[in-house]
Design a protein around this motif. Structure first.
Motif, short mmCIF file in Angstrom:
data_model
loop_
_atom_site.label_atom_id
_atom_site.label_comp_id
_atom_site.label_asym_id
_atom_site.label_seq_id
_atom_site.Cartn_x
_atom_site.Cartn_y
_atom_site.Cartn_z
N ASN A 11 4.21 10.38 -6.88
CA ASN A 11 5.38 10.87 -7.62
C ASN A 11 5.31 10.63 -9.12
O ASN A 11 5.72 11.47 -9.89
N LYS A 12 4.83 9.48 -9.52
CA LYS A 12 4.95 9.08 -10.92
C LYS A 12 3.72 9.36 -11.78
O LYS A 12 3.85 9.62 -12.95
N ALA A 13 2.54 9.27 -11.23
CA ALA A 13 1.33 9.36 -12.05
C ALA A 13 1.23 10.68 -12.81
O ALA A 13 0.89 10.66 -14.00
N PRO A 14 1.51 11.84 -12.23
CA PRO A 14 1.43 13.06 -13.02
C PRO A 14 2.44 13.07 -14.16
O PRO A 14 2.13 13.55 -15.25
N THR A 15 3.62 12.53 -13.94
CA THR A 15 4.61 12.54 -15.02
C THR A 15 4.24 11.57 -16.12
O THR A 15 4.56 11.80 -17.28
N GLN A 66 0.83 -1.21 0.00
CA GLN A 66 0.00 0.00 0.00
C GLN A 66 0.87 1.26 0.00
O GLN A 66 0.56 2.23 -0.70
N ASP A 67 1.95 1.24 0.78
CA ASP A 67 2.85 2.40 0.81
C ASP A 67 3.50 2.61 -0.55
O ASP A 67 3.69 3.75 -0.99
N MET A 68 3.86 1.52 -1.22
CA MET A 68 4.47 1.64 -2.54
C MET A 68 3.49 2.23 -3.55
O MET A 68 3.85 3.06 -4.37
N VAL A 69 2.23 1.82 -3.47
CA VAL A 69 1.22 2.35 -4.39
C VAL A 69 1.04 3.84 -4.16
O VAL A 69 0.98 4.63 -5.11
N LYS A 70 0.94 4.25 -2.89
CA LYS A 70 0.78 5.67 -2.59
C LYS A 70 1.98 6.47 -3.10
O LYS A 70 1.81 7.53 -3.70
N ALA A 71 3.18 5.97 -2.86
CA ALA A 71 4.37 6.69 -3.31
C ALA A 71 4.42 6.77 -4.83
O ALA A 71 4.80 7.79 -5.40
#
Length: 162
Positions: free
Chosen positions: A115-119, A106-111
């Motif tokens: 960080n990555k989804a907008p890019t 879950q922490d990995m998904v949030k991170a």
């Protein structure tokens, strides 16, 4: 008592053209004798006298470490290669203990999404943008106007003599 060894033909006689078949036969017999001498402790008299090429074992423990009969390499049979990979993963999974996770899923998904989804969406936007859009972004005009502002003309410096 006469000896049981056969008289051997000389090398010069065997090299003659009409003796070629005999030469091959003699060489084959010599090879057979050498192989018998090498494997004399493994081959018994029953094996030598029998005409069968099969050995009957009472136990199947010999087959325990053998590889499966069906193999495929370099994509010749993708379904079979997939099965081979799964079996290999199972074998490795049994031997390798699972390590505890320092970061939960879950922490990995949030991170990732922080960080990555907008890019990711930005990079897809870049793919479909035109050269004009790219130049506008470089110049700093991000308002999205289709018509860029006019370039400013060079102005003469004022003369302070007045």
């Amino acid at each position: 008592m006469p000896s049981k060894t056969k008289p051997r033909l000389s090398r010069g006689v065997l090299d003659m053209k009409f003796m070629q078949r005999t030469k091959v036969k003699v060489e084959k017999e010599a090879d057979d004798e050498q192989s018998r001498a090498l494997y004399s402790n493994e081959i018994n008299q029953k094996m030598l006298n029998s005409s069968s090429n099969f050995l009957v074992e009472s136990s199947y423990s010999i087959c325990a470490g053998l590889v499966d009969g069906r193999l495929s390499f370099r994509g010749m049979n993708p379904e079979l290669e997939l099965l081979m990979e799964q079996e290999l993963a199972e074998k490795q999974g049994r031997t390798k203990p699972e390590q505890p996770k320092e970061v939960s899923d879950q922490d990995m998904v949030k991170a990732y999404y922080a960080n990555k989804a907008p890019t990711v969406s930005g990079s897809m936007g870049k793919k479909f943008s035109t050269k004009k859009d790219f130049k506008r972004k470089q110049n700093g005009d991000e308002s999205g106007n289709k018509h860029p502002k006019k370039k400013q003309q060079f102005k003469k410096p004022r003369s302070d003599d007045d």
